[in-house]
Design a protein around this motif. Structure first.
Motif, PDB file in Angstrom:
ATOM      1  N   THR A 201       4.131 -20.873 -10.625  1.00  0.00           N
ATOM      2  CA  THR A 201       3.069 -19.875 -10.483  1.00  0.00           C
ATOM      3  C   THR A 201       3.617 -18.570  -9.942  1.00  0.00           C
ATOM      4  N   LEU A 202       4.481 -18.669  -8.940  1.00  0.00           N
ATOM      5  CA  LEU A 202       5.057 -17.461  -8.354  1.00  0.00           C
ATOM      6  C   LEU A 202       5.931 -16.726  -9.360  1.00  0.00           C
ATOM      7  N   TRP A 203       6.746 -17.456 -10.111  1.00  0.00           N
ATOM      8  CA  TRP A 203       7.717 -16.837 -11.009  1.00  0.00           C
ATOM      9  C   TRP A 203       7.078 -16.334 -12.301  1.00  0.00           C
ATOM     10  N   ARG A 204       6.112 -17.065 -12.845  1.00  0.00           N
ATOM     11  CA  ARG A 204       5.565 -16.733 -14.163  1.00  0.00           C
ATOM     12  C   ARG A 204       4.243 -15.965 -14.113  1.00  0.00           C
ATOM     13  N   VAL A 205       3.526 -16.067 -13.028  1.00  0.00           N
ATOM     14  CA  VAL A 205       2.195 -15.455 -12.968  1.00  0.00           C
ATOM     15  C   VAL A 205       2.122 -14.343 -11.929  1.00  0.00           C
ATOM     16  N   VAL A 206       2.534 -14.634 -10.696  1.00  0.00           N
ATOM     17  CA  VAL A 206       2.318 -13.689  -9.598  1.00  0.00           C
ATOM     18  C   VAL A 206       3.308 -12.536  -9.644  1.00  0.00           C
ATOM     19  N   LEU A 207       4.604 -12.857  -9.697  1.00  0.00           N
ATOM     20  CA  LEU A 207       5.611 -11.793  -9.663  1.00  0.00           C
ATOM     21  C   LEU A 207       5.512 -10.811 -10.827  1.00  0.00           C
ATOM     22  N   PRO A 208       5.293 -11.257 -12.081  1.00  0.00           N
ATOM     23  CA  PRO A 208       5.151 -10.257 -13.152  1.00  0.00           C
ATOM     24  C   PRO A 208       4.022  -9.258 -12.909  1.00  0.00           C
ATOM     25  N   GLN A 209       2.923  -9.708 -12.300  1.00  0.00           N
ATOM     26  CA  GLN A 209       1.832  -8.789 -12.005  1.00  0.00           C
ATOM     27  C   GLN A 209       2.114  -7.949 -10.765  1.00  0.00           C
ATOM     28  N   ALA A 210       2.915  -8.492  -9.864  1.00  0.00           N
ATOM     29  CA  ALA A 210       3.221  -7.757  -8.636  1.00  0.00           C
ATOM     30  C   ALA A 210       4.296  -6.698  -8.836  1.00  0.00           C
ATOM     31  N   MET A 211       5.003  -6.758  -9.964  1.00  0.00           N
ATOM     32  CA  MET A 211       6.120  -5.834 -10.164  1.00  0.00           C
ATOM     33  C   MET A 211       5.668  -4.378 -10.217  1.00  0.00           C
ATOM     34  N   ARG A 212       4.482  -4.115 -10.741  1.00  0.00           N
ATOM     35  CA  ARG A 212       4.036  -2.723 -10.817  1.00  0.00           C
ATOM     36  C   ARG A 212       3.777  -2.150  -9.432  1.00  0.00           C
ATOM     37  N   VAL A 213       3.554  -3.013  -8.442  1.00  0.00           N
ATOM     38  CA  VAL A 213       3.414  -2.557  -7.056  1.00  0.00           C
ATOM     39  C   VAL A 213       4.767  -2.527  -6.356  1.00  0.00           C
ATOM     40  N   ILE A 214       5.683  -3.412  -6.759  1.00  0.00           N
ATOM     41  CA  ILE A 214       6.977  -3.520  -6.087  1.00  0.00           C
ATOM     42  C   ILE A 214       7.942  -2.449  -6.556  1.00  0.00           C
ATOM     43  N   VAL A 215       7.922  -2.132  -7.861  1.00  0.00           N
ATOM     44  CA  VAL A 215       8.955  -1.257  -8.437  1.00  0.00           C
ATOM     45  C   VAL A 215       9.001   0.137  -7.820  1.00  0.00           C
ATOM     46  N   PRO A 216       7.875   0.863  -7.654  1.00  0.00           N
ATOM     47  CA  PRO A 216       7.989   2.231  -7.108  1.00  0.00           C
ATOM     48  C   PRO A 216       8.639   2.302  -5.726  1.00  0.00           C
ATOM     49  N   PRO A 217       8.198   1.519  -4.724  1.00  0.00           N
ATOM     50  CA  PRO A 217       8.900   1.596  -3.436  1.00  0.00           C
ATOM     51  C   PRO A 217      10.315   1.036  -3.485  1.00  0.00           C
ATOM     52  N   ALA A 218      10.550   0.040  -4.357  1.00  0.00           N
ATOM     53  CA  ALA A 218      11.910  -0.469  -4.499  1.00  0.00           C
ATOM     54  C   ALA A 218      12.831   0.593  -5.076  1.00  0.00           C
ATOM     55  N   GLY A 219      12.324   1.399  -6.003  1.00  0.00           N
ATOM     56  CA  GLY A 219      13.110   2.512  -6.524  1.00  0.00           C
ATOM     57  C   GLY A 219      13.430   3.532  -5.454  1.00  0.00           C
ATOM     58  N   ASN A 220      12.464   3.827  -4.606  1.00  0.00           N
ATOM     59  CA  ASN A 220      12.727   4.743  -3.499  1.00  0.00           C
ATOM     60  C   ASN A 220      13.778   4.179  -2.549  1.00  0.00           C
ATOM     61  N   GLU A 221      13.731   2.873  -2.318  1.00  0.00           N
ATOM     62  CA  GLU A 221      14.734   2.236  -1.461  1.00  0.00           C
ATOM     63  C   GLU A 221      16.123   2.322  -2.085  1.00  0.00           C
ATOM     64  N   THR A 222      16.205   2.230  -3.406  1.00  0.00           N
ATOM     65  CA  THR A 222      17.506   2.346  -4.068  1.00  0.00           C
ATOM     66  C   THR A 222      18.094   3.738  -3.893  1.00  0.00           C
ATOM     67  N   ILE A 223      17.269   4.761  -4.079  1.00  0.00           N
ATOM     68  CA  ILE A 223      17.737   6.135  -3.887  1.00  0.00           C
ATOM     69  C   ILE A 223      18.110   6.368  -2.428  1.00  0.00           C
ATOM     70  N   SER A 224      17.294   5.825  -1.527  1.00  0.00           N
ATOM     71  CA  SER A 224      17.599   5.969  -0.104  1.00  0.00           C
ATOM     72  C   SER A 224      18.896   5.249   0.261  1.00  0.00           C
ATOM     73  N   MET A 225      19.140   4.091  -0.363  1.00  0.00           N
ATOM     74  CA  MET A 225      20.371   3.357  -0.082  1.00  0.00           C
ATOM     75  C   MET A 225      21.598   4.142  -0.520  1.00  0.00           C
ATOM     76  N   LEU A 226      21.494   4.834  -1.652  1.00  0.00           N
ATOM     77  CA  LEU A 226      22.614   5.655  -2.118  1.00  0.00           C
ATOM     78  C   LEU A 226      23.014   6.682  -1.055  1.00  0.00           C
ATOM     79  N   LYS A 227      22.038   7.268  -0.403  1.00  0.00           N
ATOM     80  CA  LYS A 227      22.330   8.268   0.629  1.00  0.00           C
ATOM     81  C   LYS A 227      22.679   7.623   1.964  1.00  0.00           C
ATOM     82  N   THR A 228      22.127   6.440   2.231  1.00  0.00           N
ATOM     83  CA  THR A 228      22.425   5.757   3.490  1.00  0.00           C
ATOM     84  C   THR A 228      23.867   5.297   3.550  1.00  0.00           C
TER      85      THR A 228
END
Length: 316
Positions: A201-228
């Motif tokens: 359920t977590l892998w096939r149902v929940v996470l695919p729907q949660a990705m649209r909420v996870i991706v934007p802040p995760a992208g910001n964290e990636t850019i921040s990590m490059l500078k950190t």
């Protein structure tokens, strides 16, 4: 005998034409004027400054040690984000677990790593050999089969990767947890009614729907990590920032070296921003009626829109 007379239709009154007056925005024009003046001053400074040697900036930009430091910076960013993503998912699942030990352990980890500065954690992993001289494999509180010297096992690059990655895992855990909790509980109940396990359920149902909420802040964290990653210069690791500092100390061209290094960071963050935009756009499918325009589509839309406005204004 009565004669019915038909009433005359009422006279139609033609409404007067509405004279629309465009709303004036003086504040916008003032802001445009201020920005234009500041931009002109900045361009004039770049063109006339005697400190900025653009030929020196070009040489530093492609210098051998700078390119080597760039590779280490990219390697640190990729490895640290990989550790952060994997660790963040595990910590988020532990945090949401009904097991109080797992949940408390995840909370404690997040509390410690988010509550201490990254620079302190870098120093900690770099000097941990003073506390743990040797690292071994064996039975806890029993015999040790294989041992290594900590300083030989954990070099500067490994210490920096561990510090940045484990710290990032604490932040990614909260991002993933927010994404998981944003999915309606009915989705989980429906998946369980179909016979799916909790992991499925977590892998096939929940996470695919949660990705649209996870991706934007995760992208910001990636850019921040490059500078950190620039903080690793404090433990004498030759990254991009450290390479620029060494060149500046040898040649006494501090400003050109800083400009060259800044240009590399701007270039890398721009490339990451474009890539992350397309990833975010991919996971936005189904959430919106229409996908957001790509940067190239926005440029074409603005250009065609301005041309059409000009043509229309000329024909009126």
């Amino acid at each position: 005998m009565t004669i019915s007379q038909t009433a005359a239709p009422p006279e139609r009154r033609v409404p007067k034409a509405i004279q629309a007056v465009a709303v004036r925005h003086p504040g916008r024009w003032i802001a445009v004027a201020v920005i234009t003046v500041l931009a002109a001053m900045f361009i004039h400074l770049l063109a006339t400054s005697s400190v900025l040697h653009w030929d020196v900036i070009g040489q530093i930009f492609t210098y051998r040690t700078v390119i080597a430091g760039l590779g280490r910076t990219l390697g640190l960013t990729l490895l640290a984000m990989a550790i952060g993503l994997v660790g963040g998912n595990l910590l988020a699942v532990m945090r949401l677990s009904r097991n109080p030990v797992l949940s408390a352990g995840s909370r404690l980890y997040i509390w410690v790593f988010r509550g201490t500065p990254v620079l302190v954690q870098l120093f900690f992993w770099n000097f941990l050999g003073a506390l743990v001289p040797t690292v071994g494999l064996g039975i806890p509180f029993g015999p040790t089969f294989v041992t290594w010297n900590y300083n030989d096992l954990v070099g500067l690059f490994t210490a920096a990767t561990l510090a940045l990655g484990l710290n990032e895992a604490a932040y990614m855990a909260e991002i993933v947890r927010a994404g998981i909790t944003s999915v309606d509980e009915g989705q989980t109940e429906a998946a369980h009614s179909l016979g799916l396990t909790q992991a499925q359920t977590l892998w096939r149902v929940v996470l695919p729907q949660a990705m649209r909420v996870i991706v934007p802040p995760a992208g910001n964290e990636t850019i921040s990590m490059l500078k950190t990653t620039s903080l690793v210069s404090a433990i004498a690791l030759e990254d991009l920032t450290r390479a620029g500092q060494d060149i500046a100390s040898r040649t006494l061209h501090q400003i050109p070296a800083l400009v060259a290094i800044s240009l590399w960071y701007l270039l890398l963050t721009s490339v990451l921003s474009i890539g992350l935009y397309y990833v975010e756009r991919y996971y936005a499918r189904g959430a919106n009626r229409a996908l957001p325009h790509t940067p190239w589509q926005n440029v074409r839309k603005n250009l065609l829109g301005s041309k059409r406005a000009t043509v229309t204004g000329g024909t009126v």
